[in-house]
Write a protein that holds these residues in place. Structure first.
Motif, PDB file in Angstrom:
ATOM      1  N   GLY A  25     -89.343 -18.363  51.071  1.00 28.67           N
ATOM      2  CA  GLY A  25     -88.669 -17.187  50.530  1.00 28.67           C
ATOM      3  C   GLY A  25     -88.624 -15.947  51.398  1.00 28.67           C
ATOM      4  O   GLY A  25     -88.108 -14.922  50.966  1.00 28.67           O
ATOM      5  N   ALA A  26     -89.179 -15.991  52.616  1.00 28.23           N
ATOM      6  CA  ALA A  26     -89.087 -14.815  53.489  1.00 28.23           C
ATOM      7  C   ALA A  26     -87.618 -14.468  53.715  1.00 28.23           C
ATOM      8  O   ALA A  26     -86.759 -15.350  53.785  1.00 28.23           O
ATOM      9  CB  ALA A  26     -89.782 -15.079  54.825  1.00 28.23           C
ATOM     10  N   ALA A  27     -87.327 -13.183  53.832  1.00 29.77           N
ATOM     11  CA  ALA A  27     -85.945 -12.728  53.995  1.00 29.77           C
ATOM     12  C   ALA A  27     -85.432 -12.947  55.414  1.00 29.77           C
ATOM     13  O   ALA A  27     -84.273 -13.333  55.606  1.00 29.77           O
ATOM     14  CB  ALA A  27     -85.837 -11.247  53.635  1.00 29.77           C
ATOM     15  N   HIS A  28     -86.285 -12.681  56.402  1.00 28.17           N
ATOM     16  CA  HIS A  28     -85.841 -12.747  57.799  1.00 28.17           C
ATOM     17  C   HIS A  28     -87.039 -12.994  58.704  1.00 28.17           C
ATOM     18  O   HIS A  28     -88.153 -12.563  58.394  1.00 28.17           O
ATOM     19  CB  HIS A  28     -85.155 -11.440  58.199  1.00 28.17           C
ATOM     20  N   ALA A  29     -86.803 -13.682  59.806  1.00 28.35           N
ATOM     21  CA  ALA A  29     -87.856 -13.913  60.798  1.00 28.35           C
ATOM     22  C   ALA A  29     -87.336 -13.575  62.183  1.00 28.35           C
ATOM     23  O   ALA A  29     -86.227 -13.981  62.558  1.00 28.35           O
ATOM     24  CB  ALA A  29     -88.331 -15.357  60.756  1.00 28.35           C
ATOM     25  N   THR A  30     -88.138 -12.836  62.931  1.00 33.23           N
ATOM     26  CA  THR A  30     -87.875 -12.544  64.336  1.00 33.23           C
ATOM     27  C   THR A  30     -88.874 -13.371  65.129  1.00 33.23           C
ATOM     28  O   THR A  30     -90.083 -13.229  64.951  1.00 33.23           O
ATOM     29  CB  THR A  30     -88.071 -11.044  64.638  1.00 33.23           C
ATOM     30  N   LEU A  31     -88.354 -14.258  65.968  1.00 29.05           N
ATOM     31  CA  LEU A  31     -89.198 -15.154  66.741  1.00 29.05           C
ATOM     32  C   LEU A  31     -89.135 -14.759  68.209  1.00 29.05           C
ATOM     33  O   LEU A  31     -88.046 -14.643  68.763  1.00 29.05           O
ATOM     34  CB  LEU A  31     -88.741 -16.607  66.586  1.00 29.05           C
TER      35      LEU A  31
END
Length: 182
Positions: free
Chosen positions: A63-69
């Motif tokens: 459910g996380a909205a966004h991920a920066t990898l």
């Protein structure tokens, strides 16, 4: 390697060819998310030394909205992009192809803040102290945010800077997880 829970549960992730990358095992990821709470609804995630992206994709599945990898290795970045596409997460992922030491100040200068930070550097770097210091000084964690620092069990535990407090520490074989809060 597969997604353990959430909307993409059971889906397989591509691995980075060779032995340069040490992905967090399914067992450790499951244990980690048991400690963090099963859901990540609406969270902004930062994944440092992302490798395959397994930690971020697990958070997105939950459910996380966004991920920066952040990943500097070309082969790993290509695997992250392929995994994001296969899981249908491309619109919720930003891939930063830079060294972590350069990416963190750039993100901070743009005002980026994250609710959940994963940092899983190669154990040979012994980077947990450097990462803890950077997270503390650059204010990348949102108020109430958490950071998960992975280190090898032979690496000394970092001294946490002001603004970061140890919530939990767990050892799993050669891996030690430190969960810190802002």
């Amino acid at each position: 390697m597969r997604i353990v829970a959430g909307s993409a549960r059971g889906r397989t992730l591509r691995a980075v060819p060779g032995n340069e990358t040490r992905p967090t095992s399914d067992r450790v990821r499951q244990s980690l998310f048991d400690l963090l709470g099963q859901r990540c609804d609406g969270l902004a995630v930062l994944d440092l030394y992302a490798g395959t992206g397994a930690l971020s994709f697990e958070a997105l599945s939950r459910g996380a909205a966004h991920a920066t990898l952040v990943e500097s290795a070309k082969a790993a970045a290509e695997v992250i992009a392929a995994n994001a596409e296969a899981l249908g997460f491309t619109d919720r992922v930003t891939l930063v192809r830079r060294e972590v030491a350069r990416a963190l100040p750039d993100l901070a200068s743009r005002g980026a803040r994250f609710d959940l930070v994963f940092a899983d550097p190669p154990y040979a770097l012994q980077a947990s102290q450097t990462l803890a210091d950077a997270l503390g000084s650059l204010s990348l964690l949102s108020p109430g945010g958490r950071a998960v620092l992975e280190r090898g069990k032979r690496e000394p535990a970092p001294t946490l800077p002001a603004g970061l407090a140890l919530i939990e520490e767990r050892a799993y074989g050669e891996t030690v997880l430190l969960i810190c809060g802002a």
